[in-house]
Each structure stands twice: as structure tokens, then as C-alpha cells.
Scaffold this active site. Structure first.
Site, PDB file in Angstrom:
ATOM      1  N   TYR A  90      10.482 -12.371 -36.300  1.00  0.00           N
ATOM      2  CA  TYR A  90      10.903 -12.592 -37.679  1.00  0.00           C
ATOM      3  C   TYR A  90       9.907 -11.958 -38.665  1.00  0.00           C
ATOM      4  O   TYR A  90      10.258 -11.625 -39.788  1.00  0.00           O
ATOM      5  CB  TYR A  90      10.960 -14.096 -37.995  1.00  0.00           C
ATOM      6  CG  TYR A  90      12.080 -14.891 -37.371  1.00  0.00           C
ATOM      7  CD1 TYR A  90      13.044 -14.307 -36.547  1.00  0.00           C
ATOM      8  CD2 TYR A  90      12.178 -16.262 -37.621  1.00  0.00           C
ATOM      9  CE1 TYR A  90      14.060 -15.070 -35.990  1.00  0.00           C
ATOM     10  CE2 TYR A  90      13.196 -17.026 -37.072  1.00  0.00           C
ATOM     11  CZ  TYR A  90      14.134 -16.429 -36.257  1.00  0.00           C
ATOM     12  OH  TYR A  90      15.133 -17.190 -35.711  1.00  0.00           O
ATOM     13  N   CYS A  98      -0.174 -17.606 -38.221  1.00  0.00           N
ATOM     14  CA  CYS A  98       0.899 -17.172 -37.329  1.00  0.00           C
ATOM     15  C   CYS A  98       0.666 -17.897 -36.022  1.00  0.00           C
ATOM     16  O   CYS A  98      -0.476 -17.991 -35.559  1.00  0.00           O
ATOM     17  CB  CYS A  98       0.849 -15.665 -37.119  1.00  0.00           C
ATOM     18  SG  CYS A  98       1.998 -15.076 -35.848  1.00  0.00           S
ATOM     19  N   THR A  99       1.721 -18.413 -35.437  1.00  0.00           N
ATOM     20  CA  THR A  99       1.550 -19.252 -34.240  1.00  0.00           C
ATOM     21  C   THR A  99       1.011 -18.483 -33.039  1.00  0.00           C
ATOM     22  O   THR A  99       0.555 -19.096 -32.077  1.00  0.00           O
ATOM     23  CB  THR A  99       2.881 -19.917 -33.858  1.00  0.00           C
ATOM     24  OG1 THR A  99       3.886 -18.908 -33.783  1.00  0.00           O
ATOM     25  CG2 THR A  99       3.281 -20.960 -34.882  1.00  0.00           C
ATOM     26  N   HIS A 100       1.065 -17.162 -33.090  1.00  0.00           N
ATOM     27  CA  HIS A 100       0.495 -16.382 -31.985  1.00  0.00           C
ATOM     28  C   HIS A 100      -1.024 -16.270 -32.069  1.00  0.00           C
ATOM     29  O   HIS A 100      -1.678 -15.993 -31.068  1.00  0.00           O
ATOM     30  CB  HIS A 100       1.040 -14.955 -31.991  1.00  0.00           C
ATOM     31  CG  HIS A 100       2.421 -14.804 -31.431  1.00  0.00           C
ATOM     32  ND1 HIS A 100       3.534 -15.180 -32.107  1.00  0.00           N
ATOM     33  CD2 HIS A 100       2.850 -14.306 -30.249  1.00  0.00           C
ATOM     34  CE1 HIS A 100       4.608 -14.907 -31.374  1.00  0.00           C
ATOM     35  NE2 HIS A 100       4.220 -14.383 -30.243  1.00  0.00           N
ATOM     36  N   ASP A 107      11.262 -21.649 -33.257  1.00  0.00           N
ATOM     37  CA  ASP A 107      10.411 -20.496 -33.581  1.00  0.00           C
ATOM     38  C   ASP A 107      11.210 -19.243 -33.263  1.00  0.00           C
ATOM     39  O   ASP A 107      12.215 -19.307 -32.563  1.00  0.00           O
ATOM     40  CB  ASP A 107       9.135 -20.548 -32.711  1.00  0.00           C
ATOM     41  CG  ASP A 107       8.231 -19.338 -32.950  1.00  0.00           C
ATOM     42  OD1 ASP A 107       8.041 -18.956 -34.122  1.00  0.00           O
ATOM     43  OD2 ASP A 107       7.734 -18.754 -31.964  1.00  0.00           O
ATOM     44  N   SER A 108      10.726 -18.114 -33.735  1.00  0.00           N
ATOM     45  CA  SER A 108      11.382 -16.850 -33.400  1.00  0.00           C
ATOM     46  C   SER A 108      11.281 -16.541 -31.904  1.00  0.00           C
ATOM     47  O   SER A 108      12.075 -15.779 -31.382  1.00  0.00           O
ATOM     48  CB  SER A 108      10.754 -15.714 -34.195  1.00  0.00           C
ATOM     49  OG  SER A 108       9.366 -15.654 -33.930  1.00  0.00           O
ATOM     50  N   GLU A 149       1.356 -11.240 -27.093  1.00  0.00           N
ATOM     51  CA  GLU A 149       2.456 -11.293 -26.121  1.00  0.00           C
ATOM     52  C   GLU A 149       2.154 -10.433 -24.893  1.00  0.00           C
ATOM     53  O   GLU A 149       2.603 -10.739 -23.794  1.00  0.00           O
ATOM     54  CB  GLU A 149       3.770 -10.863 -26.772  1.00  0.00           C
ATOM     55  CG  GLU A 149       4.160 -11.805 -27.894  1.00  0.00           C
ATOM     56  CD  GLU A 149       5.648 -12.103 -27.973  1.00  0.00           C
ATOM     57  OE1 GLU A 149       6.453 -11.345 -27.429  1.00  0.00           O
ATOM     58  OE2 GLU A 149       5.987 -13.122 -28.606  1.00  0.00           O
ATOM     59  N   CYS A 208       7.267 -21.669 -37.006  1.00  0.00           N
ATOM     60  CA  CYS A 208       7.118 -20.222 -37.202  1.00  0.00           C
ATOM     61  C   CYS A 208       6.675 -20.050 -38.644  1.00  0.00           C
ATOM     62  O   CYS A 208       7.320 -20.569 -39.569  1.00  0.00           O
ATOM     63  CB  CYS A 208       8.462 -19.556 -36.958  1.00  0.00           C
ATOM     64  SG  CYS A 208       8.561 -17.840 -37.504  1.00  0.00           S
TER      65      CYS A 208
END
Lengths: 265, 265
Positions: free
Chosen positions: A42, A184-186, A10-11, A152, A73
Site C-alpha cells: 500500500y 512502518c510495520t516492517h 495489513d497490506s 521481506e 498498516c
């Protein structure tokens, strides 16, 4: 080959949501996770740059002898999956097709929302994947650039993320989508506010969970399941400071990360 | 040498606030601006990584024959200025010393707030620079990671940036600072909400403006002023997609950017 680890990249930290689901489904597998934290994010970068970065991440994982590669990602999956599938000898699984297939399957009325980074949304990858499965679907896509820094920062509830969610999701509410892909993985970290804004009638699709199922399917079908009963090794590699990755990574795993190793690209 | 351009680099678009002030003060100078948009942001990355990136940016500018280098990024100035000053043959100006000097000079009571990226704040560079000028100063520093993505998204007023500013600045209000350094080149775009939250009695120091004065001083003192009366050339280089840079850059310049060129690092 079966004893080799599954490679996941992932980024940055976001792909840990995918890592976590893979480990839940496949607890005996060894895993090498690579977070390209020196070049994160990314999602706001161009296709050419993301493809270049994805190739170099895959190269690092292959040098560690992985038996397959999971592109954990969404932006890298949107832009680079085809190139990696064409170029690599090992199986490659991205995060877009699994989430798209689930959304196409569960949507009652075929009005499907997709939220993601500017790169993922600009690529049109979800739109194509969903309509490939369900041609009558109406896909409403919306880039939500602030969701990554909010996750984050750990601001997952309260007035700021709620205000951001209200602003970004207004169009999707107006379009009366019945299903929303967290592309989006976040974004699973913000599922609380996203769900609150969208309302109870809207199903949220977490692509991390769907991707882990796709990974398990590939491992089984290609007869790549690890046979050994010894405790599998899980390694974490990053291109920037390991400390910072461990600190933020904790939010994604609800757990302390083991040692994280720095790699030079 | 006098005809050579001034080189300016930043992790991305933020340094355009510094570029703009330089052009206002020194309208006859040629400028090469480099935005490292393939690796942006620097503010959340480690010292080692930022120093490595800053060296490669300086290398690109030197290859274009610049007569001096302006590090128009607070994080790069905080971590890499000493290394660049030691290694390069041309004058190097960073953004921290000018803002710190102004804050130390104008603060009535010596209670000075500094806001910046996690990297800038963790480096302690402003604290050292302010107390070097004014040993009795009490410096209150606070990292505000969401301000950069908010400025890039163009969300500079309304409930989301206001909520973020209230959350981040609470400590500085409680510490009753009389002066606040905007220690990141993106933050002048948020000066409205920051000023509103801090209240009228607090002076805001815009390091872009102070840095342009420091650049002008170096150009004059080292006898580097351009003599030619022809229209000076302004070039823009980026390491990622030029289009995206032009789109976001417009917000920083209130003007359309001329052609932007992609450079490979």
C-alpha cells in the site's frame, strides 16, 4: 460480543509485528488477521486506492464477526483511519496515534524523526499527531521505500541494508533527532541497522508495541475482554498465495504460522 | 483494423522499456499502454493472482479496440501468456520467447543465466523457452526481488545496487554463464551494475529490445501495419495515481510522459 475475535489487517505480512504484540498483551483474545497480499504494497499507492483497499479489508473482517478492527498498516492508518472510524460500528485502532504519542512523550529535546513508506510520509499524519500532542516538537520525516523489500527479502544486516540506511537516514542524523519513530510495520526487522546508523543516543519507537497497548486499552475500557477460558482461535486470511505468506511471515513471528486461508475480495 | 492501436500492458512502469523500443521500431503505430499500478508488483504474487490480473488488463485494452496485445511484463508473460493466447481473438506477444530466442542464439558455450522476479523464475518459463530452442543449453536462473524497488527508487548505481548485484549474481558468476537474460522489464535500468558485476565477457540480453522486434514481425506478417500518415495517438492508462506513474515513468523513458488517465478496474 466479548467472545468475538479482534480483527487485524495489513497490506501483507508486516502487520504480524502488531499481531505478535497484541497476542503478548492479550493472550486470551481470539484474532482474525487479514493480509491483503494480492494488492501489497500500500505504501507506494495513492490515498484513494489505499482507502478503497482498507474499506474492503474491513468488510472481510466484519463478515467474520470481529468486535474491533486494528489497522496494522501505517499507510492504511495514515489515509483511511478517519473514513473507517466514521463508517464502522466497531472500535477502530490505527498504528499512528500510539507511536506518535510515545515519541512526543519520550523525546528529550522535541526533535523527532519519522521514517515510513512514501504514502505514510506524504500524508503528514505523524507530523500532525506528534505536534497535536507536543506543539513545540520539530518533526523530520523521511520516506524509505527500500526498507520494505529489504525486510521481506530477509536482508536485515550486511552491506546492502546498511548502505540503504546510511543513505536514507543522513538527513535525520544531520537534523540531530533524539527520537525516531519506525513508522512502518516492517521496520522493526531493520532496527539493528537503523539503530547502528542513528547511534546510541537516539530512541527508536516501535509502533507495533505501542499499538498493542492502545488495543488493550480499548478492549478493557469498552468491556470487550474475552471471558471464556478455552484456547482462543487465531485465524490468518490472505488475498494471494497462502504459502508465500507463511514463508515470509515466519521472519516476522520467529515462529511457524498455523494454516492460512485464501479469501477472494 | 490496421488503424487500431497496439495494446501494451505491464504491472506498472517497467513495461515502458518495451513501449519505448516498440515506438522506435514502429514510429507510425498508435499505442495504448496500461500500467496496473494499483496492484503492482506482479513478480512476488502467485500464478492464479497474476493470471486473474492479466485477464483484466487485457479486457481493458480490448475495450479500447486494440489490434494486438503485448504482455510487457515478464511475470505476466510467464504465467498468463498461454491463457491469453487461447482466449483472445487478437495476436498476443509476450516478453519471454523473444529474449529466450536471442539468448539461445548468441550464447557461445550454452551456459545461460536468467534473472527475474520470484514469479518469473519460479515459473521456469525461460528455462523451457531456452532449452526448446537449444536443448544442450544449461540455464542458471536466479530471482532478484530487490532489483525492481531499486530501479523504481532510482538507485541504479552506487554501493547499494552494487552490493545487491554482487549478492544476487554470485551464483551466476560461479556457474560461468556467458550470456545473461535481463528477464524483467525493470532490469535494463540496472544494466550498468549488472554488467560490471558479471564482467565484460558476459553478453546481456535486454528482452525489451527483442520483444519490440517480435511485435514488428507480427504487425508485418499479419498485415496490421498502420497506413495513415497522421501523427499516431499514444495513450497511457493506470489503475492508481497518474502523477506517481508520470514521475517514475520519466526514468524509464528519459522523457516526459504525456497525459496519463486513471482507469477503474
Amino acid at each position: 460480543m466479548c467472545e468475538a475475535p479482534i480483527g487485524v489487517f495489513d497490506s501483507g505480512v508486516g502487520g504480524l509485528t502488531v499481531y505478535r504484540r497484541i497476542v503478548e498483551l492479550l493472550p486470551r483474545e481470539a484474532v482474525v488477521y487479514l493480509g491483503d497480499t494480492a494488492r501489497v504494497p500500500y505504501g507506494t499507492k495513492s490515498a484513494d486506492t489505499v482507502i478503497r483497499y482498507a474499506r474492503s479489508c474491513a468488510g472481510v473482517l466484519l463478515a467474520r464477526g470481529v468486535k474491533m478492527i486494528v489497522v496494522a498498516c501505517n499507510t492504511a492508518s495514515a489515509y483511511a483511519l478517519e473514513a473507517l472510524e466514521a463508517e464502522l460500528a466497531v472500535p477502530v485502532v490505527g498504528v499512528i496515534a500510539p507511536g506518535a504519542a510515545t515519541a512526543a512523550g519520550i523525546s528529550r529535546g522535541g526533535r523527532i524523526g519519522v521514517i515510513g513508506t512514501p504514502g505514510t510520509i506524504a500524508s503528514g499524519a505523524y507530523d500532525r499527531a506528534i505536534r497535536g500532542r507536543r506543539p513545540d516538537a520539530r518533526v523530520h520525516a523521511k520516506a524509505c521505500p527500500l526498507f520494505v523489500p529489504l525486510a521481506e527479502e530477509g536482508w536485515t544486516d550486511g552491506p546492502v541494508p546498511l548502505g540503504a540506511a546510511q543513505a536514507y537516514l543522513e538527513e535525520l542524523r544531520a537534523a540531530a533527532v533524539d527520537t525516531l519513530v519506525l513508522g512502518c510495520t516492517h521496520y522493526p526487522l531493520l532496527a539493528g541497522v537503523i539503530g547502528a546508523v542513528m547511534g546510541e543516543g537516539v530512541a527508536l519507537v516501535d509502533s507495533a508495541r505501542e499499538t498493542a497497548r492502545a488495543v488493550a486499552k480499548v478492549v478493557v475500557e469498552r468491556e470487550l475482554l474475552r471471558k471464556s477460558s478455552t484456547r482462543p482461535d487465531h485465524r490468518f486470511l490472505v488475498s494471494d498465495d497462502p504459502e508465500n505468506f507463511m514463508r515470509i511471515g515466519r521472519r516476522f513471528l520467529d515462529d511457524v504460522l498455523p494454516a492460512v486461508e485464501w479469501v477472494d475480495f
